[in-house]
Design a protein around this motif. Structure first.
Motif, PDB file in Angstrom:
ATOM      1  N   ALA A  14      -6.448  -2.265   6.119  1.00 14.80           N
ATOM      2  CA  ALA A  14      -5.431  -1.264   5.804  1.00 14.80           C
ATOM      3  C   ALA A  14      -4.020  -1.851   5.802  1.00 14.80           C
ATOM      4  O   ALA A  14      -3.215  -1.536   4.932  1.00 14.80           O
ATOM      5  CB  ALA A  14      -5.511  -0.093   6.782  1.00 14.80           C
ATOM      6  N   ASP A  15      -3.724  -2.729   6.776  1.00 16.76           N
ATOM      7  CA  ASP A  15      -2.363  -3.274   6.849  1.00 16.76           C
ATOM      8  C   ASP A  15      -2.165  -4.533   6.011  1.00 16.76           C
ATOM      9  O   ASP A  15      -1.077  -5.095   5.969  1.00 16.76           O
ATOM     10  CB  ASP A  15      -1.932  -3.493   8.305  1.00 16.76           C
ATOM     11  CG  ASP A  15      -2.648  -4.645   9.008  1.00 16.76           C
ATOM     12  OD1 ASP A  15      -3.294  -5.485   8.341  1.00 16.76           O
ATOM     13  OD2 ASP A  15      -2.558  -4.712  10.249  1.00 16.76           O
ATOM     14  N   GLY A  16      -3.226  -4.997   5.355  1.00 13.31           N
ATOM     15  CA  GLY A  16      -3.103  -6.133   4.443  1.00 13.31           C
ATOM     16  C   GLY A  16      -3.222  -7.500   5.080  1.00 13.31           C
ATOM     17  O   GLY A  16      -3.098  -8.511   4.390  1.00 13.31           O
ATOM     18  N   LYS A  47     -11.494   6.395   2.559  1.00 14.93           N
ATOM     19  CA  LYS A  47     -10.815   5.313   1.849  1.00 14.93           C
ATOM     20  C   LYS A  47      -9.811   4.661   2.795  1.00 14.93           C
ATOM     21  O   LYS A  47      -9.082   5.347   3.511  1.00 14.93           O
ATOM     22  CB  LYS A  47     -10.116   5.860   0.614  1.00 14.93           C
ATOM     23  CG  LYS A  47      -9.628   4.804  -0.314  1.00 14.93           C
ATOM     24  CD  LYS A  47      -9.246   5.417  -1.653  1.00 14.93           C
ATOM     25  CE  LYS A  47      -9.140   4.302  -2.661  1.00 14.93           C
ATOM     26  NZ  LYS A  47      -9.393   4.721  -3.999  1.00 14.93           N
ATOM     27  N   ILE A  48      -9.769   3.332   2.794  1.00 15.30           N
ATOM     28  CA  ILE A  48      -8.915   2.588   3.717  1.00 15.30           C
ATOM     29  C   ILE A  48      -7.556   2.280   3.109  1.00 15.30           C
ATOM     30  O   ILE A  48      -6.537   2.336   3.782  1.00 15.30           O
ATOM     31  CB  ILE A  48      -9.591   1.253   4.118  1.00 15.30           C
ATOM     32  CG1 ILE A  48     -10.927   1.511   4.792  1.00 15.30           C
ATOM     33  CG2 ILE A  48      -8.680   0.436   5.010  1.00 15.30           C
ATOM     34  CD1 ILE A  48     -11.749   0.256   5.001  1.00 15.30           C
ATOM     35  N   ARG A  49      -7.556   1.927   1.839  1.00 15.80           N
ATOM     36  CA  ARG A  49      -6.319   1.518   1.174  1.00 15.80           C
ATOM     37  C   ARG A  49      -6.462   1.732  -0.322  1.00 15.80           C
ATOM     38  O   ARG A  49      -7.564   1.978  -0.804  1.00 15.80           O
ATOM     39  CB  ARG A  49      -5.997   0.056   1.483  1.00 15.80           C
ATOM     40  CG  ARG A  49      -7.073  -0.919   1.033  1.00 15.80           C
ATOM     41  CD  ARG A  49      -6.751  -2.371   1.275  1.00 15.80           C
ATOM     42  NE  ARG A  49      -5.752  -2.817   0.323  1.00 15.80           N
ATOM     43  CZ  ARG A  49      -4.936  -3.827   0.526  1.00 15.80           C
ATOM     44  NH1 ARG A  49      -5.008  -4.520   1.635  1.00 15.80           N
ATOM     45  NH2 ARG A  49      -4.048  -4.172  -0.372  1.00 15.80           N
TER      46      ARG A  49
END
Length: 133
Positions: A14-16, A47-49
């Protein structure tokens, strides 16, 4: 195509900070769209991202010491596209993939993918960034 993640990896996806995922088989191709989800095929599926695209897809083999075709390896190894990674590169790949270290990656693949002596893991490293090993 849906790319499902275990809950432990969701925050870093999620945070990349997790730019790739190791997957069994060979179904991923450069240009394939990616939908990032947790709890796939469950009522709690989420959904995460935002969607992405497979920008780099590389063949990966994770082996334990003594595999006959790797010669006299005395430690676990990773090969990507036929190139043997150094121990430092194995550590970097493991951390970038969301593990604390290479040992934790090996434990995960033993427990979840049947990695053991004379049974290496083969699959693909699917990157949704330009990162390449």
């Amino acid at each position: 195509m849906i790319l499902g993640f275990k809950n432990a990896f969701v925050p870093s996806v999620a945070d990349g900070t997790k730019p790739h995922s190791i997957r069994k088989g060979n179904r991923w191709k450069v240009g394939t769209s990616i939908q990032f989800y947790q709890n796939v095929r469950q009522k709690s599926m989420a959904k995460i991202r935002p969607d992405g695209v497979a920008k780099v897809v590389q063949e990966i083999t994770i082996s334990l010491p003594g595999e006959r075709y790797l010669g006299p390896a005395k430690q676990p190894t990773i090969m990507i596209d036929g190139r043997l990674l150094t121990p430092l590169e194995c550590q970097v790949l493991a951390c970038t993939d969301g593990f604390d270290d290479f040992a934790q990656l090996l434990r995960f693949f033993r427990e979840n993918h049947g990695l053991k002596f004379k049974k290496p893991f083969t699959g693909q490293l699917v990157c949704w960034t330009d990162l390449r090993y």
